[in-house]
Design a protein around this motif. Structure first.
Motif, PDB file in Angstrom:
ATOM      1  N   VAL A 262       0.871  -1.176   0.000  1.00 41.64           N
ATOM      2  CA  VAL A 262       0.000   0.000   0.000  1.00 41.64           C
ATOM      3  C   VAL A 262       0.908   1.226   0.000  1.00 41.64           C
ATOM      4  CG1 VAL A 262      -1.776   1.289   1.210  1.00 41.64           C
ATOM      5  CG2 VAL A 262      -1.833  -1.218   1.229  1.00 41.64           C
ATOM      6  N   VAL A 263       0.954   1.913  -1.126  1.00 42.37           N
ATOM      7  CA  VAL A 263       1.820   3.071  -1.318  1.00 42.37           C
ATOM      8  C   VAL A 263       0.967   4.329  -1.171  1.00 42.37           C
ATOM      9  CG1 VAL A 263       3.353   4.244  -2.945  1.00 42.37           C
ATOM     10  CG2 VAL A 263       3.314   1.741  -2.843  1.00 42.37           C
ATOM     11  N   VAL A 264       1.456   5.289  -0.407  1.00 43.66           N
ATOM     12  CA  VAL A 264       0.635   6.436  -0.022  1.00 43.66           C
ATOM     13  C   VAL A 264       1.390   7.749  -0.235  1.00 43.66           C
ATOM     14  CG1 VAL A 264      -0.269   7.616   2.031  1.00 43.66           C
ATOM     15  CG2 VAL A 264      -0.875   5.238   1.611  1.00 43.66           C
ATOM     16  N   GLU A 265       0.645   8.767  -0.653  1.00 40.10           N
ATOM     17  CA  GLU A 265       1.157  10.140  -0.694  1.00 40.10           C
ATOM     18  C   GLU A 265       0.234  11.031   0.123  1.00 40.10           C
ATOM     19  OE1 GLU A 265       1.640  11.720  -4.582  1.00 40.10           O
ATOM     20  OE2 GLU A 265       3.051  10.166  -5.244  1.00 40.10           O
ATOM     21  N   THR A 266       0.799  12.043   0.763  1.00 41.71           N
ATOM     22  CA  THR A 266      -0.059  13.032   1.412  1.00 41.71           C
ATOM     23  C   THR A 266      -0.797  13.812   0.327  1.00 41.71           C
ATOM     24  OG1 THR A 266       1.794  14.602   1.531  1.00 41.71           O
ATOM     25  CG2 THR A 266       1.353  13.235   3.478  1.00 41.71           C
ATOM     26  N   SER A 267      -2.030  14.163   0.622  1.00 43.69           N
ATOM     27  CA  SER A 267      -2.894  14.787  -0.376  1.00 43.69           C
ATOM     28  C   SER A 267      -2.644  16.290  -0.479  1.00 43.69           C
ATOM     29  CB  SER A 267      -4.353  14.538  -0.008  1.00 43.69           C
ATOM     30  OG  SER A 267      -5.216  15.275  -0.843  1.00 43.69           O
ATOM     31  N   ALA A 268      -2.681  16.778  -1.715  1.00 39.50           N
ATOM     32  CA  ALA A 268      -2.610  18.229  -1.940  1.00 39.50           C
ATOM     33  C   ALA A 268      -4.004  18.822  -2.087  1.00 39.50           C
ATOM     34  CB  ALA A 268      -1.786  18.527  -3.184  1.00 39.50           C
ATOM     35  N   ARG A 269      -5.026  17.971  -1.983  1.00 39.04           N
ATOM     36  CA  ARG A 269      -6.393  18.425  -2.202  1.00 39.04           C
ATOM     37  C   ARG A 269      -6.843  19.465  -1.174  1.00 39.04           C
ATOM     38  NH1 ARG A 269     -10.547  13.564  -2.529  1.00 39.04           N
ATOM     39  NH2 ARG A 269     -10.436  13.653  -0.241  1.00 39.04           N
ATOM     40  N   SER A 270      -6.326  19.321   0.054  1.00 40.49           N
ATOM     41  CA  SER A 270      -6.691  20.268   1.113  1.00 40.49           C
ATOM     42  C   SER A 270      -5.634  21.342   1.323  1.00 40.49           C
ATOM     43  CB  SER A 270      -6.921  19.514   2.441  1.00 40.49           C
ATOM     44  OG  SER A 270      -8.046  18.682   2.346  1.00 40.49           O
ATOM     45  N   PHE A 271      -4.594  21.353   0.486  1.00 39.05           N
ATOM     46  CA  PHE A 271      -3.548  22.365   0.605  1.00 39.05           C
ATOM     47  C   PHE A 271      -4.054  23.710   0.097  1.00 39.05           C
ATOM     48  CE2 PHE A 271       0.893  20.280   0.975  1.00 39.05           C
ATOM     49  CZ  PHE A 271       0.434  19.462   1.990  1.00 39.05           C
ATOM     50  N   SER A 272      -3.526  24.757   0.696  1.00 40.53           N
ATOM     51  CA  SER A 272      -3.861  26.115   0.282  1.00 40.53           C
ATOM     52  C   SER A 272      -2.578  26.895   0.027  1.00 40.53           C
ATOM     53  CB  SER A 272      -4.684  26.807   1.371  1.00 40.53           C
ATOM     54  OG  SER A 272      -4.925  28.161   1.034  1.00 40.53           O
ATOM     55  N   LYS A 273      -2.668  27.862  -0.867  1.00 37.83           N
ATOM     56  CA  LYS A 273      -1.522  28.722  -1.129  1.00 37.83           C
ATOM     57  C   LYS A 273      -1.381  29.810  -0.065  1.00 37.83           C
ATOM     58  CE  LYS A 273      -1.483  28.099  -6.144  1.00 37.83           C
ATOM     59  NZ  LYS A 273      -1.632  28.770  -7.461  1.00 37.83           N
ATOM     60  N   TYR A 274      -2.432  29.979   0.738  1.00 37.15           N
ATOM     61  CA  TYR A 274      -2.390  30.965   1.813  1.00 37.15           C
ATOM     62  C   TYR A 274      -2.066  30.287   3.131  1.00 37.15           C
ATOM     63  CZ  TYR A 274      -4.346  34.287  -1.467  1.00 37.15           C
ATOM     64  OH  TYR A 274      -4.518  35.112  -2.547  1.00 37.15           O
ATOM     65  N   ASP A 275      -1.306  31.000   3.960  1.00 30.88           N
ATOM     66  CA  ASP A 275      -0.919  30.470   5.272  1.00 30.88           C
ATOM     67  C   ASP A 275      -0.339  29.065   5.109  1.00 30.88           C
ATOM     68  OD1 ASP A 275      -0.542  30.518   7.947  1.00 30.88           O
ATOM     69  OD2 ASP A 275      -2.631  30.768   8.511  1.00 30.88           O
ATOM     70  N   VAL A 276       0.725  28.961   4.294  1.00 30.38           N
ATOM     71  CA  VAL A 276       1.205  27.660   3.829  1.00 30.38           C
ATOM     72  C   VAL A 276       1.712  26.756   4.948  1.00 30.38           C
ATOM     73  CG1 VAL A 276       1.748  28.398   1.488  1.00 30.38           C
ATOM     74  CG2 VAL A 276       3.477  28.643   3.290  1.00 30.38           C
ATOM     75  N   TYR A 277       2.087  27.321   6.084  1.00 32.72           N
ATOM     76  CA  TYR A 277       2.585  26.462   7.153  1.00 32.72           C
ATOM     77  C   TYR A 277       1.468  25.604   7.755  1.00 32.72           C
ATOM     78  CZ  TYR A 277       7.196  28.532   6.900  1.00 32.72           C
ATOM     79  OH  TYR A 277       8.446  28.922   6.457  1.00 32.72           O
ATOM     80  N   VAL A 278       0.226  25.995   7.513  1.00 38.15           N
ATOM     81  CA  VAL A 278      -0.872  25.116   7.920  1.00 38.15           C
ATOM     82  C   VAL A 278      -0.838  23.832   7.099  1.00 38.15           C
ATOM     83  CG1 VAL A 278      -3.377  24.914   8.233  1.00 38.15           C
ATOM     84  CG2 VAL A 278      -2.251  27.100   8.615  1.00 38.15           C
ATOM     85  N   ASN A 279      -0.323  23.928   5.862  1.00 38.57           N
ATOM     86  CA  ASN A 279      -0.164  22.715   5.044  1.00 38.57           C
ATOM     87  C   ASN A 279       0.750  21.707   5.725  1.00 38.57           C
ATOM     88  OD1 ASN A 279      -1.772  23.814   3.030  1.00 38.57           O
ATOM     89  ND2 ASN A 279      -0.036  24.609   1.867  1.00 38.57           N
ATOM     90  N   LEU A 280       1.696  22.208   6.484  1.00 39.44           N
ATOM     91  CA  LEU A 280       2.591  21.317   7.228  1.00 39.44           C
ATOM     92  C   LEU A 280       1.804  20.524   8.264  1.00 39.44           C
ATOM     93  CD1 LEU A 280       5.345  20.258   8.108  1.00 39.44           C
ATOM     94  CD2 LEU A 280       5.667  22.370   9.405  1.00 39.44           C
ATOM     95  N   LEU A 281       0.884  21.177   8.949  1.00 46.30           N
ATOM     96  CA  LEU A 281       0.034  20.483   9.916  1.00 46.30           C
ATOM     97  C   LEU A 281      -0.837  19.448   9.209  1.00 46.30           C
ATOM     98  CD1 LEU A 281      -1.109  23.505  12.112  1.00 46.30           C
ATOM     99  CD2 LEU A 281       0.807  21.955  12.508  1.00 46.30           C
ATOM    100  N   ARG A 282      -1.324  19.815   8.036  1.00 51.74           N
ATOM    101  CA  ARG A 282      -2.166  18.884   7.277  1.00 51.74           C
ATOM    102  C   ARG A 282      -1.369  17.649   6.860  1.00 51.74           C
ATOM    103  NH1 ARG A 282      -3.907  24.177   4.560  1.00 51.74           N
ATOM    104  NH2 ARG A 282      -5.806  24.695   5.703  1.00 51.74           N
TER     105      ARG A 282
END
Length: 562
Positions: A262-282
């Motif tokens: 089972v090969v997995v990638e973190t999703s970019a679907r919930s990523f935002s270009k604003y406040d990008v460090y929240v993407n790190l939490l995601r």
């Protein structure tokens, strides 16, 4: 009474007792209001117990747990960091550094930013002989695939990796290179829910398996690739459910199932270009759920992957994997979610729903004949509506947004086609930036009375990148009328208590300038018709579709100015 926590015993309560207390706490609301429908149309209950789980699954529970543990390759996972580089030299420098710093599966997304020279292919061949890899290509003619022609015949058996392509790549003589991929990520990126992804994975596996006479030979070369989103428990259950489904799938082909990667990638679907460090939490949340679910290979995308990664962001992404693997202790336990009443129940729900959809797809003649894209589109539209109304929160984007946040103009082509749920708000900001509206909040009364509503309106505006001017609370209606008559603004929102607003709005509408758009904060069902008939534009309130509302404001202001 003992004060030692180890000696204290709490009286157990039955579900009925808990329900009774819950009903009291709801103060008139129905108990059913605690039940939640997921985007997969599965009902989540407010409480799960051992008794309810056994009643639901019976002997099937033990089979489910046993299957998941039997079909897990190991409790740990391999770190698969994607290698980036604008030039051949930087690519290989980054590749070598990633190996030195803990990368275990060399991950390449092609096309890369440079041309593969003969020297580069030969160098990569030597590296892939010594290291596991995951290569994603856009066609079977991709230039990077020439690397397999450069590997010595005597070393082909020790080469281990995964190739993701639209059609299975024929790499002869490499028994440990997995080339049959059920790749659900394109569907995930279009908005698919967990049940759809599971059914699609089985449908793709069915199509591939039918092209090979020996099922076991197919299974040895097969793997599944998922993207893991921020819905933590749902993603844990999704990965676990696939293993149960795989057993049923193999059985349908007349075989005993073996563990498939089972090969997995973190999703970019919930990523935002604003406040990008929240993407790190995601991404951290996503990686942890993948590890708990039982993924074998995990790629964590950098928090700034939508635009342009940096040396720091690549390092942070790698450290997310390292911390998850080495410090969380989650890999010390096989199936750490096993036995959880909630997770086991959700896993079983996914299995049932996904298998039913898979059978529908097969009866239709496969994915090409089944109308999966329109069904995914429906789910995507639901996701967008949930984000626009804040039923689904995107921190830093649709709530707690930083109105002065700026983003780079660079686009990463790898993720440019992902139907991200933050897109409506990014487009909204662009629209307001172009419109350049002058916006203000007219407050009235005592600070403690109007502040909650004024703060809500400021947060509402912040999602569009607006910092509204705000008055100090006027103490008389005449003062408020005088200010509004002289104010040089395109759009004003009145923030006050319900009682004050009911007195204020009719008075303000009497002298309002024709080209000024005026709104009231709050819901006023009884007064709405009369106020709007007299010139009020509308209202701002919780649960409203923010994007529709603010785009409507831009249109209305432009119309008023003409």
């Amino acid at each position: 009474m003992s004060t030692n926590m180890k000696e204290i015993e709490f009286q157990s309560a039955s579900y009925d007792q808990w329900q009774e207390e819950a009903v009291k706490a709801l103060k008139g609301k129905p108990f059913e209001s605690l039940f939640t429908k997921t985007i997969e149309n599965i009902t989540l209950e407010p409480l799960y117990t051992k008794e309810s789980l056994i009643e639901k699954l019976g002997k099937q529970l033990e089979k489910q747990v046993s299957t998941i543990r039997t079909l897990s390759q190991s409790p740990t996972f391999e770190i698969a960091q994607q290698i980036v580089g604008d030039t051949e030299e930087s690519f290989f420098a980054n590749l070598e550094e990633s190996i030195e710093r803990g990368n275990e599966v060399i991950t390449i997304y092609s096309p890369v930013a440079f041309e593969w020279s003969e020297t580069a292919i030969a160098k990569l061949a030597a590296i892939l002989t010594e290291n596991s890899f995951k290569i994603t290509v856009q066609s079977t003619d991709d230039a990077v695939l020439a690397v397999f022609d450069k590997i010595e015949a005597s070393k082909k058996e020790i080469v281990n990796g995964y190739i993701i392509a639209p059609e299975a790549v024929d790499v002869a003589g490499f028994p440990n290179v997995h080339t049959f991929a059920a790749n659900t990520i394109p569907y995930h990126n279009n908005g698919a829910n967990a049940v759809q992804e599971l059914a699609i994975a089985l449908a793709q596996a069915s199509y591939l398996a039918q092209s090979v006479e020996d099922f076991k030979a197919f299974e040895q070369k097969f793997f599944v690739q998922f993207a893991v989103d921020t819905q933590f428990f749902a993603e844990v259950a999704k990965i676990r459910a696939f293993k149960v489904l795989w057993k049923a799938f193999a059985s349908a082909f007349g075989n005993e199932a073996s563990a498939v990667p089972v090969v997995v990638e973190t999703s970019a679907r919930s990523f935002s270009k604003y406040d990008v460090y929240v993407n790190l939490l995601r991404s951290g949340n996503e990686a942890f759920s993948a590890a708990i679910g039982g993924a074998d290979v995990i790629t964590v995308h950098s928090h700034d992957c939508l635009t342009q990664t940096t040396e720091q962001s690549v390092r942070i992404a790698r450290n997310v994997s390292l911390v998850t693997k080495e410090e969380s202790h989650v890999t010390k336990v096989l199936d750490p979610a096993g036995g959880s009443y909630f997770i086991e129940s959700l896993t079983a729900d996914y299995v049932k729903a996904a298998w039913a959809m898979f059978l529908e797809i097969e009866l239709a003649g496969g994915l090409k004949e089944y109308d999966i894209n329109s069904k995914i589109e429906e789910v995507y539209n639901t996701r967008i509506k949930q984000v626009e109304t804040r039923k689904h929160t995107l921190i830093g984007t649709n709530i707690y947004a930083n109105p002065v946040d700026e983003i780079p103009t660079i686009e990463n082509k790898q993720f440019v086609d992902v139907k991200r749920i933050a897109l409506p708000f990014e487009n909204l900001r662009a629209s307001f930036e172009q419109a350049n509206l002058k916006v203000a909040i007219l407050t009235f009364g005592q600070l403690k009375n109007y502040k909650p509503r004024a703060d809500f309106v400021q947060g509402f505006f912040a999602t569009a990148g607006i910092v509204a001017d705000q008055t100090e609370g006027f103490q008389s209606i005449d003062e408020a009328k005088a200010w509004l008559a002289a104010a040089d603004y395109d759009y004003v929102v009145v923030a006050a208590t319900d009682d004050d607003t009911k007195q204020l709005i009719p008075a303000l509408l009497e002298g309002k300038k024709q080209n000024l758009v005026l709104d009231a904060a709050g819901k006023y069902k009884e007064e709405a018709e009369a106020w709007t008939a007299n010139g009020l534009n509308g209202f701002i309130f919780a649960g409203q579709n923010i994007v529709e509302k603010l785009n409507g404001v831009v249109t209305t202001v432009k119309g008023a100015q003409q």
